[in-house]
Design a protein around this motif. Structure first.
Motif, short mmCIF file in Angstrom:
data_model
loop_
_atom_site.label_atom_id
_atom_site.label_comp_id
_atom_site.label_asym_id
_atom_site.label_seq_id
_atom_site.Cartn_x
_atom_site.Cartn_y
_atom_site.Cartn_z
N LYS A 24 -0.60 10.93 8.45
CA LYS A 24 -2.11 10.48 8.43
C LYS A 24 -1.83 9.07 7.38
N GLU A 25 -0.88 9.22 6.48
CA GLU A 25 -0.82 8.16 5.52
C GLU A 25 -0.11 7.05 6.15
N VAL A 55 5.05 5.80 2.41
CA VAL A 55 4.97 7.16 1.86
C VAL A 55 6.12 7.58 0.92
N LYS A 92 0.45 2.97 4.90
CA LYS A 92 0.88 3.24 3.66
C LYS A 92 2.64 3.30 3.76
N GLN A 137 2.51 18.66 -0.91
CA GLN A 137 1.61 17.63 -0.39
C GLN A 137 2.02 17.22 0.94
N LEU A 194 3.59 11.62 -2.62
CA LEU A 194 3.37 13.26 -2.22
C LEU A 194 4.40 13.89 -2.88
N LYS A 218 -2.34 4.97 8.20
CA LYS A 218 -3.29 4.06 7.18
C LYS A 218 -2.30 2.99 6.77
N ASN A 221 0.92 -1.03 -0.04
CA ASN A 221 -0.05 -0.09 -0.22
C ASN A 221 0.99 1.18 -0.09
N ARG A 272 0.14 15.33 6.83
CA ARG A 272 -0.34 14.52 5.81
C ARG A 272 0.51 13.33 5.89
N ILE A 288 1.59 5.39 -1.25
CA ILE A 288 1.15 6.75 -2.07
C ILE A 288 2.38 7.79 -2.17
#
Ligand code: ADP
Ligand code: ASP
Ligand code: MG
Length: 406
Positions: free
Chosen positions: A123-124, A131, A129, A99, A95, A127, A91, A120, A93
Motif C-alpha cells: 500500500k505504501e 518504505v 513512498k 507493521q 514500519l 503511494k 516521500n 501494508r 515511511i
C-alpha cells in the motif's frame, strides 16, 4: 519498474552522517525509476549496549521483555532514516516488523519467520513512498514482539524480497563483498564475484559473518539471488546465487573462522549403550545446540567424550551436564573457552583427495596444534587455540594459494 530491496547493516547506519549517506543512495535508486524497500539494522553497537543494560538490571532478563527492548534499536535507525529521506524531499515511511507484516513463531530471541503479509508495504509503495522496515523483528499471533537472533536483519531482508517478489535482495555492509577470508585478518584475501548458496551457507555457518546463514538458507530455498556489496562505494560486490559454477580452478573457495567456541570434555565415561543419549538428550531439551562431537576409542570400556557449544551457552550447558556426569558414572566434566574454529570450504573438494592433508600440514608448519577435527562433504574444520586463529587463517590462505584468485 523494478522493486529493489536493500538492507543496510549496523556499521552502515552507525551515525547521523552514515544514515544521510544511506538516504542519498536510496533516493538515487528511487530516481532510477524503482520501488524501494529498505531494511535496517540497529545503529553500530546498539544491540550489544541494550543487552548490557538488561544485564545491569537483572541476572536473568525476561525473554519477552528483552525482545521488545532489543527491537527498539532497529526502530531508532528506521525512523531516523525516514526523517533523513524526508529532508531530501523523498516521500518515506518507516514500519516496525509488526507493521510490515512479519509474522513469527513465539520463540523469543530466535524467532523464525512464519510468513509475510505484504499488504501494508504494498500500500505504501503504491503511494510512491520509500518504505523502511526495522530489521531483526516480527510479531506473534498474539501481537508480542519477537527478534530473530543476532544478525537477523539479513534474514528480514531476504524474507521481504521473497514475500514481495523482488528479483534479488541487496545486502550493504562495510566490505565490498564476500572475500576468500575475513579481509580484516587476511590482507591478501580476494573478493569473490559470485558464489553458490551451498558454499556461502557453509562459510557463513562457520564464521564468515558478512551474511547470516539463515538469510543464505532462505535465499537457497526460494532461489532468491543475494548481492553483498559496500554501502560506502559503488564497487560490484558478490552475487550469491544458484547459477555460480561449483567446480572452479581452485577447489577451495574460502576460509572461515569463528572464535565463538567452547569445548566440554566428559572424562571417564563408561562405554555402554545409551550413554550418549543420556548426555545429549538433556542438552537438546535445554535448546543448546551442540556442534562438534568426538568420542575417543575406549580403553577398558572407559572413554572420553568431547563436544563444542557456543561460548554464550557454556554456563547453561555445564549446568545441564553436571548432574548427568554423576548419573552415568563418569569421572568429571571440564571446559575450555579459549578456542577457535578454522574451516576450509569448497564444493569441488568433495571429489578431490589431499585437501585435509594440506590443511593439517599448513597448520603443523605454523606450529599450531589441532584439538578436534570435523568435516562435511565440502568443508574441513579444525579446532585450535583461539590466540592462533589469525595465524592459522593466513597460513591456510597461503597454503591453498587463494591470493591468486579462485
Ligand atoms: P553489518 O553490520 O553490515 O551486518 P557485519 O559486521 O555483520 O556487518 O559483517 C561484515 C564483516 O564481516 C566485515 O567487516 C568483515 O570483517 C567480516 N567478514 C568475515 N568474513 C568475511 C568474508 N569472508 N568476506 C567478507 N567479510 C567478512
Ligand atoms: N541488530 C541486530 C544485531 O546486532 C540484528 C542485525 O544487526 O542484523 O544482532
Ligand atoms: Mg551482519
Amino acid at each position: 519498474m523494478a522493486l529493489v530491496v536493500q538492507k543496510y547493516g549496523g556499521s552502515s547506519v552507525a551515525d547521523a552522517d552514515k544514515i544521510k549517506n544511506v538516504a542519498r543512495r536510496a533516493v538515487a535508486v528511487k530516481e532510477g525509476g524503482n520501488q524501494v524497500v529498505l531494511v535496517v539494522s540497529a545503529m553500530g553497537d546498539t544491540t550489544d549496549e541494550l543487552i548490557e543494560l538488561a544485564n545491569q538490571v537483572t541476572d536473568h532478563p525476561d525473554d519477552r521483555e528483552l525482545d521488545v527492548l532489543l527491537s527498539t534499536g532497529e526502530i531508532v535507525s528506521s525512523t531516523l532514516l525516514a526523517m533523513a529521506l524526508r529532508s531530501l524531499g523523498a516521500n518515506a515511511i518507516s514500519l516496525s516488523g509488526a507493521q510490515a507484516g512479519i509474522r513469527t513463531d513465539a520463540v523469543y530471541s530466535r524467532a523464525r519467520i512464519l510468513g509475510i503479509d505484504p499488504h501494508r508495504i504494498s500500500k505504501e509503495l503504491e503511494k510512491n513512498k520509500i518504505v523502511i522496515v526495522a530489521g531483526f523483528q516480527g510479531t506473534t499471533e498474539e501481537m508480542d514482539i519477537t527478534t530473530l537472533g543476532r544478525g537477523g536483519s539479513d534474514t528480514t531482508a531476504v524474507a521481504l524480497a521473497v514475500g514481495l517478489g523482488a528479483d534479488r535482495c541487496e545486502i550493504y555492509t562495510d566490505v565490498d563483498g564476500v572475500y576468500t577470508a575475513d579481509p580484516r585478518l587476511v590482507p591478501e584475501a580476494k573478493r569473490l564475484d559470485e558464489i553458490g548458496y551451498e558454499e556461502m551457507l557453509e562459510l557463513a555457518s562457520y564464521g564468515a559473518r558478512v551474511v547470516h546463514p539463515r538469510a543464505v538458507e532462505l535465499g537457497e530455498v526460494y532461489r532468491m539471488p543475494i548481492l553483498v556489496a559496500s554501502s560506502f562505494s559503488d564497487k560490484a560486490g558478490t552475487l550469491i546465487h544458484g547459477g555460480a559454477p561449483m567446480e572452479v580452478g581452485n577447489k577451495v573457495r574460502g576460509i572461515a573462522h569463528d572464535v565463538d567456541v567452547a569445548k566440554i570434555t566428559i572424562v571417564g565415561v563408561p562405554d555402554k549403550p545409551g550413554v550418549a543419549g543420556a548426555i545429549f538428550d538433556p542438552l537438546a531439551r535445554a535448546n543448546i545446540s551442540v556442534d562438534t562431537i568426538v568420542q575417543n576409542a575406549s580403553i577398558n570400556k572407559i572413554t572420553d567424550l568431547t563436544f563444542t557449544v557456543a561460548k554464550g551457552e557454556l554456563a547453561e550447558a555445564m549446568k545441564v551436564i553436571e548432574p548427568v556426569v554423576e548419573s552415568i558414572g563418569a569421572r568429571e566434566c571440564v571446559s575450555d573457552t579459549k578456542l577457535a574454529k578454522v574451516s576450509v570450504i569448497g564444493a569441488g573438494m568433495q571429489t578431490a583427495p589431499g585437501y585435509a592433508a594440506r590443511m593439517f600440514s599448513a597448520l603443523y608448519e605454523e606450529g599450531i596444534n589441532i584439538e578436534l577435527i570435523t568435516t562435511s562433504e565440502i568443508r574441513i574444520t579444525c579446532i585450535i587455540d583461539e590466540a592462533r586463529a589469525g595465524d592459522a587463517l593466513r597460513a591456510l590462505h597461503r597454503a591453498f594459494e587463494l591470493e591468486k584468485g579462485v
